[in-house]
Design an enzyme around this catalytic site. Structure first.
Site, PDB file in Angstrom:
ATOM      1  N   CYS A 219       0.921  -1.150   0.097  1.00  0.00           N
ATOM      2  CA  CYS A 219      -0.047  -0.052   0.130  1.00  0.00           C
ATOM      3  C   CYS A 219       0.882   1.252   0.147  1.00  0.00           C
ATOM      4  O   CYS A 219       0.574   2.231  -0.842  1.00  0.00           O
ATOM      5  CB  CYS A 219      -0.871  -0.019   1.053  1.00  0.00           C
ATOM      6  SG  CYS A 219      -1.841   1.503   1.459  1.00  0.00           S
TER       7      CYS A 219
ATOM      8  N   CYS B 190      -1.564   1.678  -3.179  1.00  0.00           N
ATOM      9  CA  CYS B 190      -2.654   2.533  -2.815  1.00  0.00           C
ATOM     10  C   CYS B 190      -2.026   4.247  -2.766  1.00  0.00           C
ATOM     11  O   CYS B 190      -2.472   5.138  -3.488  1.00  0.00           O
ATOM     12  CB  CYS B 190      -3.211   2.469  -1.638  1.00  0.00           C
ATOM     13  SG  CYS B 190      -3.558   0.705  -1.156  1.00  0.00           S
TER      14      CYS B 190
ATOM     15  N   LYS C 188       0.069   5.421  -5.916  1.00  0.00           N
ATOM     16  CA  LYS C 188      -0.863   5.401  -7.189  1.00  0.00           C
ATOM     17  C   LYS C 188      -1.992   6.709  -6.880  1.00  0.00           C
ATOM     18  O   LYS C 188      -2.272   7.350  -7.809  1.00  0.00           O
ATOM     19  CB  LYS C 188      -1.857   3.973  -7.016  1.00  0.00           C
ATOM     20  CG  LYS C 188      -2.986   3.893  -7.970  1.00  0.00           C
ATOM     21  CD  LYS C 188      -4.322   4.505  -7.431  1.00  0.00           C
ATOM     22  CE  LYS C 188      -5.019   4.232  -6.043  1.00  0.00           C
ATOM     23  NZ  LYS C 188      -5.389   3.164  -5.960  1.00  0.00           N
TER      24      LYS C 188
ATOM     25  N   TYR D 281      -9.403  -3.446 -10.774  1.00  0.00           N
ATOM     26  CA  TYR D 281      -9.173  -1.899 -10.075  1.00  0.00           C
ATOM     27  C   TYR D 281      -7.870  -1.649 -10.617  1.00  0.00           C
ATOM     28  O   TYR D 281      -7.918  -0.194 -11.106  1.00  0.00           O
ATOM     29  CB  TYR D 281      -8.655  -2.382  -8.539  1.00  0.00           C
ATOM     30  CG  TYR D 281      -9.648  -2.674  -7.551  1.00  0.00           C
ATOM     31  CD1 TYR D 281     -10.252  -1.491  -6.880  1.00  0.00           C
ATOM     32  CD2 TYR D 281     -10.220  -3.908  -7.425  1.00  0.00           C
ATOM     33  CE1 TYR D 281     -11.156  -1.790  -5.732  1.00  0.00           C
ATOM     34  CE2 TYR D 281     -11.512  -4.036  -6.517  1.00  0.00           C
ATOM     35  CZ  TYR D 281     -11.817  -3.000  -5.572  1.00  0.00           C
ATOM     36  OH  TYR D 281     -12.732  -3.347  -4.949  1.00  0.00           O
TER      37      TYR D 281
ATOM     38  N   GLU E 104      -7.484   2.074 -13.146  1.00  0.00           N
ATOM     39  CA  GLU E 104      -6.918   3.137 -12.441  1.00  0.00           C
ATOM     40  C   GLU E 104      -5.997   3.566 -13.190  1.00  0.00           C
ATOM     41  O   GLU E 104      -5.692   4.879 -13.525  1.00  0.00           O
ATOM     42  CB  GLU E 104      -6.637   2.705 -10.941  1.00  0.00           C
ATOM     43  CG  GLU E 104      -7.687   2.721 -10.003  1.00  0.00           C
ATOM     44  CD  GLU E 104      -7.441   2.303  -8.330  1.00  0.00           C
ATOM     45  OE1 GLU E 104      -6.070   1.865  -8.236  1.00  0.00           O
ATOM     46  OE2 GLU E 104      -8.380   2.347  -7.701  1.00  0.00           O
TER      47      GLU E 104
ATOM     48  N   HIS F 130     -26.670  22.602  -0.125  1.00  0.00           N
ATOM     49  CA  HIS F 130     -26.874  22.941  -1.420  1.00  0.00           C
ATOM     50  C   HIS F 130     -25.903  24.383  -1.742  1.00  0.00           C
ATOM     51  O   HIS F 130     -25.563  25.155  -0.958  1.00  0.00           O
ATOM     52  CB  HIS F 130     -28.093  23.481  -1.596  1.00  0.00           C
ATOM     53  CG  HIS F 130     -28.586  23.930  -3.155  1.00  0.00           C
ATOM     54  ND1 HIS F 130     -28.525  23.026  -4.164  1.00  0.00           N
ATOM     55  CD2 HIS F 130     -28.819  24.906  -3.552  1.00  0.00           C
ATOM     56  CE1 HIS F 130     -28.921  23.860  -5.216  1.00  0.00           C
ATOM     57  NE2 HIS F 130     -28.979  24.703  -5.020  1.00  0.00           N
TER      58      HIS F 130
ATOM     59  N   GLU G 273     -25.592  16.294  -2.256  1.00  0.00           N
ATOM     60  CA  GLU G 273     -26.792  16.533  -1.815  1.00  0.00           C
ATOM     61  C   GLU G 273     -27.865  15.502  -2.499  1.00  0.00           C
ATOM     62  O   GLU G 273     -29.029  15.319  -2.171  1.00  0.00           O
ATOM     63  CB  GLU G 273     -27.539  17.889  -2.137  1.00  0.00           C
ATOM     64  CG  GLU G 273     -27.484  18.471  -3.631  1.00  0.00           C
ATOM     65  CD  GLU G 273     -28.044  19.872  -3.586  1.00  0.00           C
ATOM     66  OE1 GLU G 273     -28.818  20.391  -3.045  1.00  0.00           O
ATOM     67  OE2 GLU G 273     -27.397  20.487  -4.362  1.00  0.00           O
TER      68      GLU G 273
HETATM   69  P1  NDP Z   1      -8.778  -7.539  -9.873  1.00  0.00           P
HETATM   70  O1  NDP Z   1      -9.135  -8.791  -9.185  1.00  0.00           O
HETATM   71  O2  NDP Z   1      -9.628  -6.304  -9.569  1.00  0.00           O
HETATM   72  O3  NDP Z   1      -8.907  -7.677 -11.429  1.00  0.00           O
HETATM   73  C1  NDP Z   1      -8.379  -8.685 -11.973  1.00  0.00           C
HETATM   74  C2  NDP Z   1      -8.421  -8.496 -13.457  1.00  0.00           C
HETATM   75  O4  NDP Z   1      -7.749  -9.555 -14.240  1.00  0.00           O
HETATM   76  C3  NDP Z   1      -9.996  -8.928 -13.845  1.00  0.00           C
HETATM   77  O5  NDP Z   1     -10.241  -8.247 -14.965  1.00  0.00           O
HETATM   78  C4  NDP Z   1      -9.841 -10.538 -14.268  1.00  0.00           C
HETATM   79  O6  NDP Z   1     -10.829 -10.917 -15.331  1.00  0.00           O
HETATM   80  C5  NDP Z   1      -8.522 -10.566 -14.952  1.00  0.00           C
HETATM   81  N1  NDP Z   1      -7.628 -11.655 -14.448  1.00  0.00           N
HETATM   82  C6  NDP Z   1      -7.820 -12.335 -13.523  1.00  0.00           C
HETATM   83  N2  NDP Z   1      -7.070 -13.536 -13.660  1.00  0.00           N
HETATM   84  C7  NDP Z   1      -6.714 -13.696 -14.791  1.00  0.00           C
HETATM   85  C8  NDP Z   1      -5.786 -14.415 -15.605  1.00  0.00           C
HETATM   86  N3  NDP Z   1      -5.248 -15.451 -15.118  1.00  0.00           N
HETATM   87  N4  NDP Z   1      -5.733 -14.204 -17.052  1.00  0.00           N
HETATM   88  C9  NDP Z   1      -5.939 -13.075 -17.554  1.00  0.00           C
HETATM   89  N5  NDP Z   1      -6.692 -12.079 -17.008  1.00  0.00           N
HETATM   90  C10 NDP Z   1      -7.126 -12.370 -15.680  1.00  0.00           C
HETATM   91  O7  NDP Z   1      -7.245  -7.079  -9.636  1.00  0.00           O
HETATM   92  P2  NDP Z   1      -6.347  -6.202  -9.731  1.00  0.00           P
HETATM   93  O8  NDP Z   1      -5.027  -6.640 -10.048  1.00  0.00           O
HETATM   94  O9  NDP Z   1      -6.823  -5.039 -10.527  1.00  0.00           O
HETATM   95  O10 NDP Z   1      -6.162  -5.789  -8.324  1.00  0.00           O
HETATM   96  C11 NDP Z   1      -5.648  -6.561  -7.186  1.00  0.00           C
HETATM   97  C12 NDP Z   1      -6.570  -6.216  -5.959  1.00  0.00           C
HETATM   98  O11 NDP Z   1      -5.957  -5.218  -5.377  1.00  0.00           O
HETATM   99  C13 NDP Z   1      -8.030  -5.972  -6.106  1.00  0.00           C
HETATM  100  O12 NDP Z   1      -8.735  -7.206  -6.042  1.00  0.00           O
HETATM  101  C14 NDP Z   1      -8.131  -5.057  -5.024  1.00  0.00           C
HETATM  102  O13 NDP Z   1      -8.632  -5.756  -3.793  1.00  0.00           O
HETATM  103  C15 NDP Z   1      -6.928  -4.518  -4.523  1.00  0.00           C
HETATM  104  N6  NDP Z   1      -6.904  -3.099  -5.004  1.00  0.00           N
HETATM  105  C16 NDP Z   1      -7.569  -2.175  -4.568  1.00  0.00           C
HETATM  106  C17 NDP Z   1      -7.750  -0.998  -5.057  1.00  0.00           C
HETATM  107  C18 NDP Z   1      -8.726  -0.092  -4.357  1.00  0.00           C
HETATM  108  O14 NDP Z   1      -8.912  -0.189  -3.265  1.00  0.00           O
HETATM  109  N7  NDP Z   1      -8.920   0.976  -5.103  1.00  0.00           N
HETATM  110  C19 NDP Z   1      -6.798  -0.335  -6.112  1.00  0.00           C
HETATM  111  C20 NDP Z   1      -5.965  -1.566  -6.520  1.00  0.00           C
HETATM  112  C21 NDP Z   1      -5.953  -2.641  -6.043  1.00  0.00           C
HETATM  113  P3  NDP Z   1     -12.312 -11.191 -15.244  1.00  0.00           P
HETATM  114  O15 NDP Z   1     -12.927 -10.146 -14.995  1.00  0.00           O
HETATM  115  O16 NDP Z   1     -12.633 -12.140 -16.107  1.00  0.00           O
HETATM  116  O17 NDP Z   1     -12.145 -12.102 -13.597  1.00  0.00           O
END
Ligand code: NDP
Length: 448
Positions: free
Chosen positions: A43, A48, A51, A178, A182, A437, A442
């Protein structure tokens, strides 16, 4: 002579590990932490915090553009990535120092080394030194998952994105969660041509469909391309250093950088878990009970390595609950209900509670209230971006069971709204509150 060198040895000084260690020490425990990288964890060091700073930096691209409509004459504007990058990394150094000081001021000893569990109560540091503890806490977090296919090693992850020498002209981001959304916003605002590809046909699975659709629509308007149902076949490096990504269902794409944002996997390799009998699940996450205790009585785990909810504030709560339970004589569990979350996309998304689909499946009869509006600032700025707020209520009780927003500052607004949802308030309670307002928030008390 004490039976063990320490009461607690924590492996990993990220959000969960630092909180657990300092609270355990405050409860009177003799504590040591082993950290192979930098104190602060994902983080603070490569997640976080830096970022969010890049998000702030990226937003100036639109703010400066909008400023013209508010009468500001901005003759020439240039963006210096190296300056922003170094300022951000400088602040990361500052925070790393603060986290280290917090541990030191609680008399927590820090080993800047990798640790392996080599006996029921023993760890071995990479220097070969052995230390013993009554309790061991594993808080080693997670790391980016990179799919395996020819040429995958030519890509980067978010870890490297913070250290780039320059903003690539063309970026392919793999994943639509996520991190992908982002960084799509960040790179796009800094002038890169961004293409986001995902294996499935949707982005941000788990978020409400209406806000996901709105993000897709606004992202397309901003010039971000999307390719769905695309799985990598291979990545090739071209003579000029550019990369060509080959994928299913789509034409090959030439870019300057491929970034993987395809989920994160728990850091359990090489910890010696098998030797001491700590069980992991099919994804490699450490299995724990409601007190974060693993399958071995005196070995606990908190944070992303347990893959419960991969969010910093949750890891912190798990670390606090562990320390209060084990060293504070106050058994504490973490309440995982109604956890608010946000995606710092452009514009950001925020949510708490059930999506409309989840509420329909769980409750059957629901009421949905929405406000689809163009924020005042966007009107003056001639920016055709609409915000969307959505409230989901249980039709039987009027209780608000979900809130979903996309629009400027929605994470800031959601934090306060989430208190009301967590407290179980009703639509009538929201309506009884007088609006402030003119604000965007709101809309929360004026939903129809
Ligand atoms: P996410 O789980 O958000 O998204 C993963 C993405 O990768 C999805 O689109 C998924 O597709 C795809 N994916 C997963 N596995 C594979 C694979 N084997 N091959 C190809 N594509 C794949 O993960 P992130 O990496 O974006 O972030 C990790 C974690 O970090 C998040 O889950 C979150 O908890 C945390 N995070 C939180 C943030 C915040 O609070 N603002 C910011 C950044 C990270 P599909 O849709 O098909 O599953």
């Amino acid at each position: 002579m004490a039976e063990y060198d320490y009461d607690l040895i924590t492996i990993g000084a990220g959000s969960g590990g630092v909180r657990a260690s300092r609270v355990a020490a405050a409860h009177g425990a003799r504590v040591a932490v082993a950290e192979e990288h930098r104190v602060g964890g994902t983080c603070v060091i490569r997640g976080c915090v830096p970022k969010k700073m890049l998000i702030y930096g990226a937003h100036f691209a639109e703010d400066l553009e909008d400023a013209k409509h508010f009468g500001w004459d901005i003759p020439e504007c240039t963006f210096d990535w190296v300056k922003l990058r170094d300022n951000v990394l400088g602040d990361v150094d500052r925070l790393n120092g603060l986290y280290t000081k917090t541990l030191e001021s609680h008399e927590v000893e820090i080993f800047h080394e990798r640790a392996t569990i080599t006996g029921p109560h023993e760890i071995t540091l990479s220097s070969g030194e052995k230390k013993t503890a009554k309790v061991i806490l594993i808080a080693t977090g997670a790391r980016p998952h990179v799919p395996s296919f020819p040429g995958h090693e030519l890509g980067i992850t978010s870890n490297e994105a913070f250290h780039l020498d320059a903003i690539p002209k063309r970026v392919l981001i793999a994943g639509a969660g996520y991190i992908a959304n982002e960084f799509a916003g960040i790179f796009n605002e800094f002038g890169a041509k961004v293409t986001l590809i995902n294996r499935s046909d949707q982005l941000l699975r788990g978020y409400d469909e209406s806000v996901r659709d709105r993000l897709l629509q606004i992202s397309l308007m901003k010039g971000i391309d999307f390719r769905f149902n695309a799985e990598f076949i291979k990545i090739e490096e071209n003579e000029d250093g550019s990369l060509t990504a080959h994928m299913t269902n789509h034409e090959p794409l030439e870019v300057d950088c491929v970034m993987f944002a395809t989920g994160r996997v728990p850091n359990v390799e090489g910890l010696g878990l098998e030797d001491v009998g700590v069980e992991v699940d099919e994804k490699g996450a450490i299995k724990v009970d409601e007190y974060s205790k693993s399958s071995v009585d005196h070995i606990y785990a908190v944070g992303d390595v347990t893959n419960r909810v991969q969010l910093t504030p949750v890891a912190i709560r798990e670390g606090q609950a562990f320390a209060d339970t084990v060293f504070g004589d106050k058994p504490t569990t973490v309440d995982y209900g109604c956890i608010p979350s946000a995606v710092f996309s452009h514009p950001p998304i925020a949510a708490v509670g059930m999506t409309e689909a989840e509420a329909t499946n769980t409750l059957g009869s629901i009421k949905v209230y929405t406000s689809d509006f163009r924020p005042m600032k966007n009107v003056v700025a001639h920016r055709n971006e609409r915000a969307l707020y959505k409230m989901i209520c249980d039709a039987a009780t009027d209780r608000v069971v979900g809130m979903h927003m996309i629009g400027p500052e929605s994470p800031e607004i959601m934090q306060a709204a989430a208190i009301a949802v967590k407290a179980g308030l009703t639509k009538a309670d929201f309506d009884a509150t007088v609006a402030i307002h003119p604000t965007m928030s709101e809309e929360l008390v004026l939903l129809k």
